[in-house]
Design an enzyme around this catalytic site. Structure first.
Site, mmCIF file in Angstrom:
data_model
loop_
_atom_site.group_PDB
_atom_site.id
_atom_site.type_symbol
_atom_site.label_atom_id
_atom_site.label_comp_id
_atom_site.label_asym_id
_atom_site.label_seq_id
_atom_site.Cartn_x
_atom_site.Cartn_y
_atom_site.Cartn_z
ATOM 1 N N LEU A 12 -5.442 11.039 7.275
ATOM 2 C CA LEU A 12 -5.351 11.731 6.000
ATOM 3 C C LEU A 12 -5.526 10.779 4.834
ATOM 4 C CD1 LEU A 12 -4.605 14.119 4.140
ATOM 5 C CD2 LEU A 12 -2.197 13.592 4.577
ATOM 6 N N SER A 13 -4.948 9.580 4.950
ATOM 7 C CA SER A 13 -5.017 8.625 3.847
ATOM 8 C C SER A 13 -4.865 7.219 4.391
ATOM 9 C CB SER A 13 -3.907 8.911 2.831
ATOM 10 O OG SER A 13 -3.999 8.053 1.718
ATOM 11 N N CYS A 14 -5.436 6.270 3.676
ATOM 12 C CA CYS A 14 -5.325 4.879 4.094
ATOM 13 C C CYS A 14 -5.565 3.970 2.904
ATOM 14 C CB CYS A 14 -6.326 4.550 5.210
ATOM 15 S SG CYS A 14 -8.049 4.489 4.656
ATOM 16 N N THR A 29 -2.124 4.992 6.455
ATOM 17 C CA THR A 29 -0.787 5.260 5.918
ATOM 18 C C THR A 29 -0.303 6.680 6.188
ATOM 19 O OG1 THR A 29 -1.777 5.807 3.769
ATOM 20 C CG2 THR A 29 -1.031 3.544 4.099
#
Length: 398
Positions: free
Chosen positions: A68-70, A59
């Site tokens: 960075l984020s998921c 994401t």
């Protein structure tokens, strides 16, 4: 005919939960929450099928392309939530807000009398999580931007803390934010491998009762692992912990030194996991590291680990050995072995073979982990392999 692409979110969600249940047990509460919370609403830019597939959905990324984020894969989400053992009315802290999906499930589990706080260091991540949670009927979840090791202390104490980013160490601040019988679930990294671990407070230390293979985006601000390139073209690297006395200069060019190839009598079928061999090595040998080889190195024969991107290896001085596999004459089966380089390469490869044989006698055994904060005396009866972290000593024992 495959009707997956035409299936409704409800159908895909039911299939997702049924798929998880085919491989692991879940408490009725966690199963119910997974069936109720609409995962696709937390990854609105992903295709509907991907939202419920067994895959992580990225994401947010850095400018250099690293993640960075998921939204983590559904199976590891379910496993960690089940291990957390959330009860109605409890106070929960989540570090790593992600998409907000995990926090929504936690809010479902604690009910109207409980509280959920989720923290992330990146404001874009928390803004998206806040939007998703509000849009899906969870405005009561507290979303904070800041350092998860410290910035949620005002809302402590917590009954449960869950970490959804890879952690190299356990900050003491988390210890101080717990109730006396608190429970912590996190992806903990040591010797190049990551395991989701459930820990409970046991007096002055943590003690594990659950270990699960996983992979997570690493937590920012926890430099504990170092990387050493082994060859002039930068195709092969070692990842090692800062407490390991590895002389990186002596390892340059090690893959060009004398080579030893050893094979065990142990075989596996193509779908059988062998990751616990890594755990066995880390629990007995201080030289355990992770080796990573570019596909060009594999194709040329320079370095051929079992899994190119991540395989266990052992280091001693100017020598190295790593875990490898090869096809057998029996279709679908692979033989396990080790390749060594350098004057001690044969000895190191033999150590790997030894732990392959130990693993073969009990392929599903996991170690017990004890975590003692720095400064807390270790009982005389404490056995096992000690791994030093920044603020803790990690003990692994079978």
């Amino acid at each position: 005919m495959d009707t997956t692409a035409q299936a409704s979110p409800e159908t895909l969600r039911a299939r997702m939960v049924d798929r998880i249940l085919a491989t692991q047990r879940l408490t009725p509460a966690v199963e119910d929450a997974l069936r109720r919370v609409e995962r696709h609403c937390y990854v609105p830019d992903a295709p509907l099928v991907d939202a419920y597939a067994e895959k992580a959905v990225i994401t947010h990324t850095f400018h250099d392309g690293t993640h960075l984020s998921c939204a983590s894969g559904p199976t590891i989400v379910a496993a960690m939530l089940d291990a957390l053992d959330v009860r109605p009315g409890q106070r929960i802290l989540e570090i790593g807000a992600g998409t907000g999906y995990n926090a929504a499930i936690l809010a479902t589990l604690v009910g109207v009398d409980g509280q959920v706080t989720t923290v992330d260091i990146n404001s874009d991540v928390t803004a998206a999580a806040r939007r998703n949670l509000t849009a899906t009927g969870f405005p009561q979840v507290r979303v904070l931007t800041g350092d998860g090791a410290a910035d949620a202390a005002d809302h402590a104490p917590y009954d449960r803390i869950i970490i959804t980013v890879g952690a190299w160490d356990i900050p003491y601040a988390w210890w101080e934010q717990f109730v006396p019988d608190g429970r912590l679930v996190l992806p903990l990294r040591w010797r190049g491998t990551t395991r989701a671990v459930a820990l409970t407070r046991n007096g002055d230390h943590w003690k594990s009762d659950w270990v699960f293979l996983c992979g997570f985006v690493p937590m920012l601000g926890q430099p504990g692992e170092q990387k050493t390139i082994l060859d002039p073209d930068g195709l092969v690297a070692l990842h090692h912990d800062m407490d390991q006395p590895i002389d990186v200069d002596t390892l340059h060019g090690v893959l060009e030194r004398e080579k030893s190839l050893l094979w065990s009598d142990v075989t596996v079928h193509g779908e059988e996991p062998f990751d616990r061999i890594w755990l066995r090595l880390s629990a007995v040998d201080d030289g355990t590291v992770r080796i990573e080889a570019d596909q060009r190195a594999v194709a040329s024969g320079l370095c051929t680990p079992a899994i190119a991107s991540r395989s266990p290896a052992l280091v001693k001085g100017d020598s190295l050995a790593y875990f490898t596999i090869r096809r057998t004459a029996t279709p679908g089966r692979w033989q396990l072995g080790a390749i060594g380089h350098g004057p001690d390469g044969h000895q190191l490869a033999a150590r790997i073979i030894g732990q392959i044989n130990v693993w073969d006698r009990n392929r599903t055994a996991d170690p017990e982990l004890l975590v003692f904060p720095t400064g807390v005396p270790l009982p005389d009866s404490t056995g096992g392999k000690m791994i030093l972290k920044s603020g803790n000593r990690l003990i692994l024992r079978y």
